[in-house]
Scaffold this motif. Sequence first.
Motif, PDB file in Angstrom:
ATOM      1  N   SER A  87       0.822  -1.201   0.000  1.00 14.02           N
ATOM      2  CA  SER A  87       0.000   0.000   0.000  1.00 14.02           C
ATOM      3  C   SER A  87       0.860   1.257   0.000  1.00 14.02           C
ATOM      4  N   ALA A  88       1.920   1.252   0.809  1.00 16.82           N
ATOM      5  CA  ALA A  88       2.817   2.408   0.860  1.00 16.82           C
ATOM      6  C   ALA A  88       3.509   2.621  -0.467  1.00 16.82           C
ATOM      7  N   SER A  89       3.901   1.540  -1.129  1.00 10.69           N
ATOM      8  CA  SER A  89       4.570   1.644  -2.423  1.00 10.69           C
ATOM      9  C   SER A  89       3.645   2.256  -3.464  1.00 10.69           C
ATOM     10  N   LYS A  90       2.390   1.817  -3.461  1.00 14.77           N
ATOM     11  CA  LYS A  90       1.426   2.356  -4.427  1.00 14.77           C
ATOM     12  C   LYS A  90       1.156   3.826  -4.153  1.00 14.77           C
ATOM     13  N   ASP A  91       0.993   4.173  -2.877  1.00 15.26           N
ATOM     14  CA  ASP A  91       0.719   5.565  -2.521  1.00 15.26           C
ATOM     15  C   ASP A  91       1.880   6.476  -2.891  1.00 15.26           C
ATOM     16  N   SER A 102      10.014  -0.355  -0.071  1.00 12.09           N
ATOM     17  CA  SER A 102       8.613  -0.119   0.245  1.00 12.09           C
ATOM     18  C   SER A 102       8.238   1.339   0.086  1.00 12.09           C
ATOM     19  N   GLY A 103       9.171   2.171  -0.329  1.00  5.23           N
ATOM     20  CA  GLY A 103       8.888   3.587  -0.504  1.00  5.23           C
ATOM     21  C   GLY A 103      10.037   4.415   0.025  1.00  5.23           C
ATOM     22  N   SER A 104      10.026   5.700  -0.283  1.00 11.66           N
ATOM     23  CA  SER A 104      11.072   6.573   0.222  1.00 11.66           C
ATOM     24  C   SER A 104      10.953   6.713   1.726  1.00 11.66           C
ATOM     25  N   ILE A 117       2.012   6.240  19.603  1.00  7.35           N
ATOM     26  CA  ILE A 117       2.915   5.253  19.032  1.00  7.35           C
ATOM     27  C   ILE A 117       3.030   5.478  17.536  1.00  7.35           C
ATOM     28  N   PHE A 118       4.027   4.857  16.929  1.00  4.01           N
ATOM     29  CA  PHE A 118       4.112   4.845  15.473  1.00  4.01           C
ATOM     30  C   PHE A 118       4.278   3.403  15.018  1.00  4.01           C
ATOM     31  N   ILE A 119       3.824   3.113  13.800  1.00  7.18           N
ATOM     32  CA  ILE A 119       4.026   1.829  13.143  1.00  7.18           C
ATOM     33  C   ILE A 119       4.624   2.128  11.781  1.00  7.18           C
ATOM     34  N   SER A 120       5.725   1.458  11.466  1.00 15.40           N
ATOM     35  CA  SER A 120       6.434   1.732  10.214  1.00 15.40           C
ATOM     36  C   SER A 120       6.652   0.456   9.421  1.00 15.40           C
ATOM     37  N   PRO A 121       6.486   0.501   8.087  1.00 14.13           N
ATOM     38  CA  PRO A 121       6.893  -0.643   7.272  1.00 14.13           C
ATOM     39  C   PRO A 121       8.389  -0.896   7.476  1.00 14.13           C
TER      40      PRO A 121
END
Length: 251
Positions: A87-91, A102-104, A117-121
């Motif tokens: 999803s992150a790559s497409k966005d 998976s993205g920049s 909190i944070f959640i990261s690929p």
Amino acid sequence: MKRRVATAGAALCVAAMLAGTVPAAANAAPSAIEELAALNPGTTTTELSRDLAQYAKSKNISVSQATNEVLAEARSSQLSANSAKLSASKDAGLSLNSSSGSGSTVVLGSAARRGDIFISPASTLFVEHGHTGIYYTTSVVVEAPGGDKLSRAVATSTYRVGSGSIKQYISATTTQRESAANLAYGSLRGKEYNFNFAFNRNAYGTKMNCSQLVWAAYLRTTGLDLDGNGGTGVYPYNIRDHSRTVTYQTL
């Protein structure tokens, strides 16, 4: 999980490496416990066999049943992480073959409140699981970064995460959120990394991985169990999917 971004090509290389760890029966598929070890890089089949036997005994089920249950959760975690990565790559308008994986990467930045909190690929040895941490202040997070690094506090002004990372608040009182943040900073820093996500529901462990640390901070101070599916392991996306965690920003 340790914050490494995997390209598709590198992932294939590591998949081949993992396949090479399977005992030598010609072209044999990995056993369930070998697959579980591969999905929890840094663990051993010996370690997991011990944990599975203890879990099976506690639940009065067979070791085979226990293994299938725990493996299903590990597979589900990876699927959730892979879905978030895709999803992150497409966005971001990137293909999975991009050198950015998976993205920049982007700067994490500040939270709205303490205890967020944070959640990261992210991945550990190219196995996707995601990464998480808890905000001690609105500009400092406590995390277990992985590998040979101890759990630590780090400023978010220069801390980089993958595109598609999210920030969440916990549906709790301000006092509860701040108590969890204080515990993470005061008691959960300086711990060695726990590679075993499959059996990490130990709030007082001498070793901590990323989701274990966030989960323990809230469980010990508020009694709130942020493990969204209640399995033997608490993975980053289990926390993301809990009914008490609410996303308010996507990077």
